[in-house]
Design a protein around this motif. Structure first.
Motif, PDB file in Angstrom:
ATOM      1  N   MET A  10      31.230 -20.363  -1.541  1.00  0.00           N
ATOM      2  CA  MET A  10      31.850 -19.052  -1.457  1.00  0.00           C
ATOM      3  C   MET A  10      32.528 -18.727  -2.771  1.00  0.00           C
ATOM      4  SD  MET A  10      34.721 -17.689   1.239  1.00  0.00           S
ATOM      5  CE  MET A  10      33.543 -17.785   2.572  1.00  0.00           C
ATOM      6  N   GLN A  11      32.360 -17.511  -3.269  1.00  0.00           N
ATOM      7  CA  GLN A  11      32.962 -17.112  -4.518  1.00  0.00           C
ATOM      8  C   GLN A  11      34.464 -16.967  -4.353  1.00  0.00           C
ATOM      9  OE1 GLN A  11      31.444 -16.851  -7.365  1.00  0.00           O
ATOM     10  NE2 GLN A  11      29.430 -17.304  -6.549  1.00  0.00           N
ATOM     11  N   GLN A  12      35.198 -17.146  -5.462  1.00  0.00           N
ATOM     12  CA  GLN A  12      36.646 -17.073  -5.394  1.00  0.00           C
ATOM     13  C   GLN A  12      37.104 -15.709  -4.907  1.00  0.00           C
ATOM     14  OE1 GLN A  12      38.791 -19.559  -5.932  1.00  0.00           O
ATOM     15  NE2 GLN A  12      40.440 -18.195  -5.298  1.00  0.00           N
ATOM     16  N   SER A  13      36.416 -14.613  -5.332  1.00  0.00           N
ATOM     17  CA  SER A  13      36.833 -13.286  -4.929  1.00  0.00           C
ATOM     18  C   SER A  13      36.766 -13.112  -3.426  1.00  0.00           C
ATOM     19  CB  SER A  13      35.964 -12.233  -5.628  1.00  0.00           C
ATOM     20  OG  SER A  13      34.600 -12.437  -5.294  1.00  0.00           O
ATOM     21  N   SER A  14      35.707 -13.622  -2.806  1.00  0.00           N
ATOM     22  CA  SER A  14      35.591 -13.498  -1.355  1.00  0.00           C
ATOM     23  C   SER A  14      36.624 -14.355  -0.650  1.00  0.00           C
ATOM     24  CB  SER A  14      34.177 -13.879  -0.899  1.00  0.00           C
ATOM     25  OG  SER A  14      33.882 -15.212  -1.252  1.00  0.00           O
ATOM     26  N   LEU A  15      36.951 -15.516  -1.238  1.00  0.00           N
ATOM     27  CA  LEU A  15      37.999 -16.358  -0.655  1.00  0.00           C
ATOM     28  C   LEU A  15      39.339 -15.634  -0.729  1.00  0.00           C
ATOM     29  CD1 LEU A  15      38.813 -19.055   0.565  1.00  0.00           C
ATOM     30  CD2 LEU A  15      39.185 -19.890  -1.761  1.00  0.00           C
ATOM     31  N   ASP A  16      39.623 -14.992  -1.872  1.00  0.00           N
ATOM     32  CA  ASP A  16      40.856 -14.229  -1.992  1.00  0.00           C
ATOM     33  C   ASP A  16      40.943 -13.146  -0.933  1.00  0.00           C
ATOM     34  OD1 ASP A  16      41.646 -15.726  -4.125  1.00  0.00           O
ATOM     35  OD2 ASP A  16      40.987 -14.286  -5.645  1.00  0.00           O
ATOM     36  N   GLY A  17      39.816 -12.455  -0.714  1.00  0.00           N
ATOM     37  CA  GLY A  17      39.812 -11.412   0.295  1.00  0.00           C
ATOM     38  C   GLY A  17      40.086 -11.937   1.680  1.00  0.00           C
ATOM     39  N   ALA A  18      39.541 -13.117   1.959  1.00  0.00           N
ATOM     40  CA  ALA A  18      39.750 -13.700   3.279  1.00  0.00           C
ATOM     41  C   ALA A  18      41.211 -14.044   3.511  1.00  0.00           C
ATOM     42  CB  ALA A  18      38.885 -14.955   3.442  1.00  0.00           C
ATOM     43  N   VAL A  19      41.840 -14.658   2.493  1.00  0.00           N
ATOM     44  CA  VAL A  19      43.222 -15.068   2.696  1.00  0.00           C
ATOM     45  C   VAL A  19      44.179 -13.892   2.693  1.00  0.00           C
ATOM     46  CG1 VAL A  19      42.838 -17.370   1.789  1.00  0.00           C
ATOM     47  CG2 VAL A  19      43.532 -15.575   0.239  1.00  0.00           C
ATOM     48  N   GLU A  20      43.824 -12.815   1.994  1.00  0.00           N
ATOM     49  CA  GLU A  20      44.691 -11.650   2.020  1.00  0.00           C
ATOM     50  C   GLU A  20      44.715 -11.016   3.401  1.00  0.00           C
ATOM     51  OE1 GLU A  20      43.116  -9.312  -1.110  1.00  0.00           O
ATOM     52  OE2 GLU A  20      44.065 -10.485  -2.707  1.00  0.00           O
ATOM     53  N   ARG A  21      43.671 -11.244   4.195  1.00  0.00           N
ATOM     54  CA  ARG A  21      43.624 -10.728   5.553  1.00  0.00           C
ATOM     55  C   ARG A  21      44.093 -11.760   6.566  1.00  0.00           C
ATOM     56  NH1 ARG A  21      38.664  -9.191   3.421  1.00  0.00           N
ATOM     57  NH2 ARG A  21      37.596 -10.850   4.548  1.00  0.00           N
ATOM     58  N   ALA A  44      50.209 -33.131   1.045  1.00  0.00           N
ATOM     59  CA  ALA A  44      50.850 -31.916   1.536  1.00  0.00           C
ATOM     60  C   ALA A  44      51.075 -30.935   0.386  1.00  0.00           C
ATOM     61  CB  ALA A  44      52.184 -32.270   2.202  1.00  0.00           C
ATOM     62  N   LEU A  45      51.545 -31.437  -0.736  1.00  0.00           N
ATOM     63  CA  LEU A  45      51.785 -30.584  -1.895  1.00  0.00           C
ATOM     64  C   LEU A  45      50.484 -30.046  -2.476  1.00  0.00           C
ATOM     65  CD1 LEU A  45      54.570 -32.772  -3.505  1.00  0.00           C
ATOM     66  CD2 LEU A  45      54.890 -30.518  -2.475  1.00  0.00           C
ATOM     67  N   VAL A  46      49.459 -30.891  -2.518  1.00  0.00           N
ATOM     68  CA  VAL A  46      48.153 -30.456  -3.031  1.00  0.00           C
ATOM     69  C   VAL A  46      47.585 -29.334  -2.173  1.00  0.00           C
ATOM     70  CG1 VAL A  46      45.734 -31.151  -3.264  1.00  0.00           C
ATOM     71  CG2 VAL A  46      47.544 -32.604  -4.187  1.00  0.00           C
ATOM     72  N   SER A  47      47.563 -29.530  -0.865  1.00  0.00           N
ATOM     73  CA  SER A  47      46.940 -28.543   0.017  1.00  0.00           C
ATOM     74  C   SER A  47      47.655 -27.203  -0.057  1.00  0.00           C
ATOM     75  CB  SER A  47      46.910 -29.059   1.461  1.00  0.00           C
ATOM     76  OG  SER A  47      48.214 -29.270   1.962  1.00  0.00           O
ATOM     77  N   TRP A  48      48.975 -27.227  -0.070  1.00  0.00           N
ATOM     78  CA  TRP A  48      49.700 -25.963  -0.099  1.00  0.00           C
ATOM     79  C   TRP A  48      49.694 -25.331  -1.486  1.00  0.00           C
ATOM     80  CZ3 TRP A  48      50.597 -23.024   3.840  1.00  0.00           C
ATOM     81  CH2 TRP A  48      50.568 -23.592   5.108  1.00  0.00           C
ATOM     82  N   THR A  49      49.517 -26.122  -2.524  1.00  0.00           N
ATOM     83  CA  THR A  49      49.304 -25.528  -3.843  1.00  0.00           C
ATOM     84  C   THR A  49      48.040 -24.681  -3.840  1.00  0.00           C
ATOM     85  OG1 THR A  49      50.412 -27.347  -5.000  1.00  0.00           O
ATOM     86  CG2 THR A  49      48.913 -26.001  -6.293  1.00  0.00           C
ATOM     87  N   PHE A  50      46.969 -25.218  -3.252  1.00  0.00           N
ATOM     88  CA  PHE A  50      45.727 -24.454  -3.218  1.00  0.00           C
ATOM     89  C   PHE A  50      45.822 -23.247  -2.283  1.00  0.00           C
ATOM     90  CE2 PHE A  50      43.739 -28.411  -4.911  1.00  0.00           C
ATOM     91  CZ  PHE A  50      43.198 -27.830  -6.052  1.00  0.00           C
ATOM     92  N   VAL A  51      46.560 -23.379  -1.198  1.00  0.00           N
ATOM     93  CA  VAL A  51      46.782 -22.215  -0.332  1.00  0.00           C
ATOM     94  C   VAL A  51      47.480 -21.107  -1.120  1.00  0.00           C
ATOM     95  CG1 VAL A  51      48.031 -21.349   1.685  1.00  0.00           C
ATOM     96  CG2 VAL A  51      46.810 -23.519   1.829  1.00  0.00           C
ATOM     97  N   MET A  52      48.507 -21.468  -1.882  1.00  0.00           N
ATOM     98  CA  MET A  52      49.241 -20.475  -2.653  1.00  0.00           C
ATOM     99  C   MET A  52      48.395 -19.903  -3.796  1.00  0.00           C
ATOM    100  SD  MET A  52      52.115 -20.030  -1.172  1.00  0.00           S
ATOM    101  CE  MET A  52      51.348 -20.400   0.410  1.00  0.00           C
ATOM    102  N   LEU A  53      47.552 -20.735  -4.394  1.00  0.00           N
ATOM    103  CA  LEU A  53      46.653 -20.219  -5.427  1.00  0.00           C
ATOM    104  C   LEU A  53      45.715 -19.165  -4.858  1.00  0.00           C
ATOM    105  CD1 LEU A  53      45.463 -23.300  -7.562  1.00  0.00           C
ATOM    106  CD2 LEU A  53      46.999 -21.448  -8.257  1.00  0.00           C
ATOM    107  N   ALA A  54      45.162 -19.440  -3.688  1.00  0.00           N
ATOM    108  CA  ALA A  54      44.241 -18.485  -3.071  1.00  0.00           C
ATOM    109  C   ALA A  54      44.944 -17.183  -2.724  1.00  0.00           C
ATOM    110  CB  ALA A  54      43.615 -19.104  -1.819  1.00  0.00           C
ATOM    111  N   ARG A  55      46.227 -17.259  -2.405  1.00  0.00           N
ATOM    112  CA  ARG A  55      47.004 -16.063  -2.083  1.00  0.00           C
ATOM    113  C   ARG A  55      47.604 -15.419  -3.337  1.00  0.00           C
ATOM    114  NH1 ARG A  55      46.278 -18.633   2.329  1.00  0.00           N
ATOM    115  NH2 ARG A  55      46.766 -17.836   4.400  1.00  0.00           N
ATOM    116  N   ARG A  56      47.336 -16.034  -4.473  1.00  0.00           N
ATOM    117  CA  ARG A  56      47.813 -15.531  -5.759  1.00  0.00           C
ATOM    118  C   ARG A  56      49.332 -15.531  -5.829  1.00  0.00           C
ATOM    119  NH1 ARG A  56      43.911 -10.351  -6.003  1.00  0.00           N
ATOM    120  NH2 ARG A  56      45.338  -9.691  -7.666  1.00  0.00           N
ATOM    121  N   GLU A  57      49.930 -16.498  -5.148  1.00  0.00           N
ATOM    122  CA  GLU A  57      51.373 -16.740  -5.239  1.00  0.00           C
ATOM    123  C   GLU A  57      51.598 -17.765  -6.352  1.00  0.00           C
ATOM    124  OE1 GLU A  57      53.696 -15.229  -3.684  1.00  0.00           O
ATOM    125  OE2 GLU A  57      52.673 -14.202  -2.047  1.00  0.00           O
ATOM    126  N   TRP A  58      51.527 -17.288  -7.583  1.00  0.00           N
ATOM    127  CA  TRP A  58      51.472 -18.177  -8.731  1.00  0.00           C
ATOM    128  C   TRP A  58      52.737 -18.999  -8.916  1.00  0.00           C
ATOM    129  CZ3 TRP A  58      46.899 -18.980 -10.745  1.00  0.00           C
ATOM    130  CH2 TRP A  58      45.915 -17.998 -10.592  1.00  0.00           C
TER     131      TRP A  58
END
Length: 383
Positions: free
Chosen positions: A1-12, A168-182
């Motif tokens: 899955m492309q990053q853009s589509s992943l971003d769209g999924a998490v924004e919803r 735990a830190l790794v997984s939530w880092t990637f969750v925040m990256l996908a949500r663009r919570e830099w």
């Protein structure tokens, strides 16, 4: 899955409370399989006529609990050849600091360490569920969380070790990256850098994701800050060890006490060869098969459409795990943070009916638990 589509999924994606509710089955299965795995360790300990508590606070746990109780008060000593002796400075501070905090409210150090491992493991399962769900649906999310928690190195999850906290830190880092919570992603990466040296793989992934956002002119100044603060935890602790040892390479120099260094995989592949050609099967043979399986899965992840930061993190984690010398029996534990290796397997298993998974997953759990318990109780080596 492309990053853009992943971003769209998490924004919803739903709210945090709804996300926790959705993740409840993954967390429940995590706890259930940990109980099952600990039961295997208890039975193996009983057979070895040794209390399981002797293994829970042994090996690396001894060092973490020592730091929690006494800090880094051990002086650096040299042997006759000028090489350093074993020293607690090798062990990163976040996990023992959290243990020390719990001891302030009257919890014994070992109980505090186990509590942190348990809660951090639940947080990791939650985060991995979110990542898998946003990638390919809740069924895949459930399987990513479960497969990570029952892999060959999962014995570390019910010991006083720092792997569950790192994950735990790794997984939530990637969750925040996908949500663009830099900023939050960068903050989690800072904490990961205070947990284990292998967090360098996560820091690289955050840095690359931030650079991509900067070149795409997304989110203004936040990717700059998130990417720049990510390495501060790791660099800060390495700098502290530099001050304590008087050497800029102090942390790596101290690793010589355990004969640990980056050798480009020479030691690992020598052990794999010996394990596969030995006349007698042993834990070395099983570990060799685990290493080969990890390499196959690594190639499989490259053929799977995953977000680029995941690929970078997974690849670097596998390289770090397989290219360090000594402690071949710990390869499965070193590979445990490479959750990306579970993703293609989860995508495949998601097609199976529940009745098959209800048999397959406990069987994998028992097999992995036996392997880890065998290392502890029979082979008498650190998992």
């Amino acid at each position: 899955m492309q990053q853009s589509s992943l971003d769209g999924a998490v924004e919803r994606s739903p709210t945090l409370r709804a996300a926790f509710r959705d993740a409840a089955p993954a967390i429940s299965l995590y706890l259930l399989f940990q109980v099952l795995a600990f039961g295997v360790l208890w039975m193996m300990s009983w057979k070895a006529d040794v209390s399981p508590g002797r293994f829970i606070d042994n090996f690396d746990a001894n060092w973490f609990l020592s730091v929690a109780q006494h800090g880094y008060d051990q002086p650096v000593t040299l042997d006759a050849d000028g090489l350093p002796g074993e020293n607690s400075l090798v062990f990163f501070p976040l996990y023992p600091a959290m243990v020390a905090l719990l001891t302030l409210v009257g919890i014994p150090p070992l109980g505090a360490g186990m509590t942190i491992s348990l809660l951090a493991g639940c947080a990791a399962a939650w985060g991995l569920f979110v990542l898998g769900r946003d990638l390919a649906g809740p069924r895949v999310g459930l399987l990513v969380a479960v497969l990570w928690s029952i892999g060959p190195g999962s014995t570390a999850l019910h010991l006083a070790y720092s792997e569950s906290l790192l994950m735990a830190l790794v997984s939530w880092t990637f969750v925040m990256l996908a949500r663009r919570e830099w900023l939050v992603a960068g903050g989690f990466a800072v904490l990961a850098g205070l947990t284990r040296a292998s967090s360098g793989a996560l820091i690289a992934a955050v840095g690359i994701a931030a650079l991509i956002a900067v070149f795409q002119r997304r989110d203004g100044w936040r990717p700059w800050v998130g990417g720049l603060i990510a390495p501060l935890g790791l660099l800060g602790y390495l700098g502290y060890v530099w001050i304590q040892t008087g050497r800029p390479d102090g942390w790596f120099w101290l690793q010589n006490a355990w004969q640990m260094h980056f050798d480009f995989g020479v030691f690992t592949w020598t052990q794999v060869r010996d394990g596969l050609t030995s006349d007698d099967a042993s834990w070395i043979t099983v570990t060799a098969l685990v290493v080969l399986a990890a390499v196959v899965l690594q190639f499989w992840t490259w053929a799977t459409r995953l977000p680029l930061p995941w690929q970078i993190y997974g690849t670097l984690t596998v390289v770090i795990a397989l290219c360090s010398s000594n402690f071949f029996q710990s390869r499965a534990r070193f590979l445990l943070p490479a959750f990306v290796l579970t993703v293609p397997v989860a995508l495949m298993l998601a097609k199976l009916p529940n009745r098959v998974l209800a048999v397959l997953l406990p069987v994998i759990t028992v097999g992995s638990a036996w392997y880890g318990a065998f290392l502890l109780t029979i082979a008498h080596v650190a998992p």
